[in-house]
Design a protein around this motif. Structure first.
Motif, PDB file in Angstrom:
ATOM      1  N   HIS A 121      16.110 -26.502  24.795  1.00 55.96           N
ATOM      2  CA  HIS A 121      16.193 -27.817  24.142  1.00 55.96           C
ATOM      3  C   HIS A 121      15.877 -27.696  22.647  1.00 55.96           C
ATOM      4  O   HIS A 121      16.597 -28.239  21.812  1.00 55.96           O
ATOM      5  N   THR A 122      14.827 -26.976  22.314  1.00 53.00           N
ATOM      6  CA  THR A 122      14.448 -26.800  20.908  1.00 53.00           C
ATOM      7  C   THR A 122      15.512 -26.011  20.151  1.00 53.00           C
ATOM      8  O   THR A 122      15.836 -26.349  19.012  1.00 53.00           O
ATOM      9  N   LEU A 123      16.064 -24.993  20.781  1.00 48.43           N
ATOM     10  CA  LEU A 123      17.118 -24.209  20.142  1.00 48.43           C
ATOM     11  C   LEU A 123      18.351 -25.066  19.857  1.00 48.43           C
ATOM     12  O   LEU A 123      18.921 -25.005  18.758  1.00 48.43           O
ATOM     13  N   LEU A 124      18.751 -25.888  20.811  1.00 48.69           N
ATOM     14  CA  LEU A 124      19.912 -26.757  20.599  1.00 48.69           C
ATOM     15  C   LEU A 124      19.650 -27.788  19.509  1.00 48.69           C
ATOM     16  O   LEU A 124      20.520 -28.036  18.666  1.00 48.69           O
ATOM     17  N   VAL A 125      18.464 -28.381  19.496  1.00 43.39           N
ATOM     18  CA  VAL A 125      18.127 -29.357  18.454  1.00 43.39           C
ATOM     19  C   VAL A 125      18.096 -28.674  17.089  1.00 43.39           C
ATOM     20  O   VAL A 125      18.591 -29.226  16.098  1.00 43.39           O
ATOM     21  N   LEU A 155      12.652 -37.599  22.441  1.00 42.14           N
ATOM     22  CA  LEU A 155      13.328 -38.117  21.260  1.00 42.14           C
ATOM     23  C   LEU A 155      12.400 -38.990  20.426  1.00 42.14           C
ATOM     24  O   LEU A 155      12.322 -38.844  19.203  1.00 42.14           O
ATOM     25  N   ILE A 156      11.666 -39.858  21.077  1.00 42.13           N
ATOM     26  CA  ILE A 156      10.717 -40.725  20.371  1.00 42.13           C
ATOM     27  C   ILE A 156       9.626 -39.902  19.706  1.00 42.13           C
ATOM     28  O   ILE A 156       9.276 -40.128  18.540  1.00 42.13           O
ATOM     29  N   LEU A 157       9.091 -38.911  20.423  1.00 39.16           N
ATOM     30  CA  LEU A 157       8.051 -38.059  19.847  1.00 39.16           C
ATOM     31  C   LEU A 157       8.595 -37.240  18.674  1.00 39.16           C
ATOM     32  O   LEU A 157       7.914 -37.090  17.655  1.00 39.16           O
ATOM     33  N   ASN A 158       9.819 -36.731  18.788  1.00 39.49           N
ATOM     34  CA  ASN A 158      10.399 -35.942  17.699  1.00 39.49           C
ATOM     35  C   ASN A 158      10.674 -36.779  16.462  1.00 39.49           C
ATOM     36  O   ASN A 158      10.536 -36.277  15.342  1.00 39.49           O
ATOM     37  N   ILE A 159      11.069 -38.022  16.639  1.00 35.61           N
ATOM     38  CA  ILE A 159      11.256 -38.907  15.488  1.00 35.61           C
ATOM     39  C   ILE A 159       9.919 -39.102  14.771  1.00 35.61           C
ATOM     40  O   ILE A 159       9.843 -39.045  13.544  1.00 35.61           O
ATOM     41  N   PHE A 160       8.854 -39.305  15.538  1.00 34.54           N
ATOM     42  CA  PHE A 160       7.525 -39.469  14.961  1.00 34.54           C
ATOM     43  C   PHE A 160       7.066 -38.201  14.255  1.00 34.54           C
ATOM     44  O   PHE A 160       6.566 -38.244  13.120  1.00 34.54           O
ATOM     45  N   ILE A 161       7.266 -37.043  14.891  1.00 34.33           N
ATOM     46  CA  ILE A 161       6.850 -35.770  14.293  1.00 34.33           C
ATOM     47  C   ILE A 161       7.645 -35.477  13.027  1.00 34.33           C
ATOM     48  O   ILE A 161       7.085 -35.050  12.015  1.00 34.33           O
ATOM     49  N   ASP A 162       8.957 -35.704  13.058  1.00 31.90           N
ATOM     50  CA  ASP A 162       9.779 -35.465  11.862  1.00 31.90           C
ATOM     51  C   ASP A 162       9.364 -36.363  10.711  1.00 31.90           C
ATOM     52  O   ASP A 162       9.346 -35.931   9.557  1.00 31.90           O
ATOM     53  N   SER A 163       9.022 -37.602  11.027  1.00 26.04           N
ATOM     54  CA  SER A 163       8.563 -38.512   9.973  1.00 26.04           C
ATOM     55  C   SER A 163       7.262 -38.025   9.359  1.00 26.04           C
ATOM     56  O   SER A 163       7.099 -38.046   8.130  1.00 26.04           O
ATOM     57  N   LEU A 164       6.329 -37.584  10.193  1.00 21.87           N
ATOM     58  CA  LEU A 164       5.065 -37.055   9.676  1.00 21.87           C
ATOM     59  C   LEU A 164       5.283 -35.796   8.835  1.00 21.87           C
ATOM     60  O   LEU A 164       4.639 -35.617   7.795  1.00 21.87           O
ATOM     61  N   LEU A 165       6.174 -34.924   9.278  1.00 26.89           N
ATOM     62  CA  LEU A 165       6.445 -33.705   8.517  1.00 26.89           C
ATOM     63  C   LEU A 165       7.096 -34.015   7.176  1.00 26.89           C
ATOM     64  O   LEU A 165       6.815 -33.342   6.179  1.00 26.89           O
ATOM     65  N   LYS A 166       7.951 -35.025   7.126  1.00 30.78           N
ATOM     66  CA  LYS A 166       8.561 -35.406   5.849  1.00 30.78           C
ATOM     67  C   LYS A 166       7.525 -35.977   4.891  1.00 30.78           C
ATOM     68  O   LYS A 166       7.556 -35.697   3.694  1.00 30.78           O
TER      69      LYS A 166
END
Length: 133
Positions: A118-122, A55-66
């Motif tokens: 997990h990726t499919l559900l997210v 979750l922490i890594l995905n928040i960081f990755i999503d922020s970078l992608l935005k």
């Protein structure tokens, strides 16, 4: 001290209720594919740490992608690229945790299946939120 402990309890209860269905799915996958672990409690702890770190890594990755999308570095579909980075990040996290936790040993097939589901559900949750907005 006691007041801080009781203020932390509702937050942990919310996280537990959010992660409970994912943990049940992963427990089922691990048991059906004969993953090895010494105690069930260690496996549940492994999965909780996996979901929190992911979750922490995905928040960081999503922020970078935005940020990258704001500067027009990405010309492709943002959801597809986000799903790819989520898949890679989740696989790295679960592989790293599998090497750290000596009591849990998962095969590469189990890791890939857990990460893919997990990726499919997210991805489905993100699409459902986008439709509602």
């Amino acid at each position: 001290m006691l007041k801080q402990l009781f203020s932390l309890f509702p937050i942990l209860l919310i996280f537990a209720s959010l992660f409970f269905p994912f943990i049940l799915i992963d427990l089922l996958i691990i048991n059906l594919m004969d993953g090895s672990y010494s105690k069930l409690m260690y496996l549940i702890l492994f999965l909780v740490v996996f979901y929190i770190a992911d979750l922490i890594l995905n928040i960081f990755i999503d922020s970078l992608l935005k940020v990258m999308a704001d500067f027009n570095f990405l010309k492709m579909n943002g959801n597809f690229i986000s799903a790819i980075f989520d898949l890679l990040g989740s696989f790295i996290v679960i592989s790293l945790l599998d090497s750290i936790f000596q009591t849990v040993n998962l095969s590469i097939g189990i890791k890939i299946l857990i990460v893919f589901i997990h990726t499919l559900l997210v991805f489905l949750i993100h699409n459902f939120q986008a439709e509602n907005d």
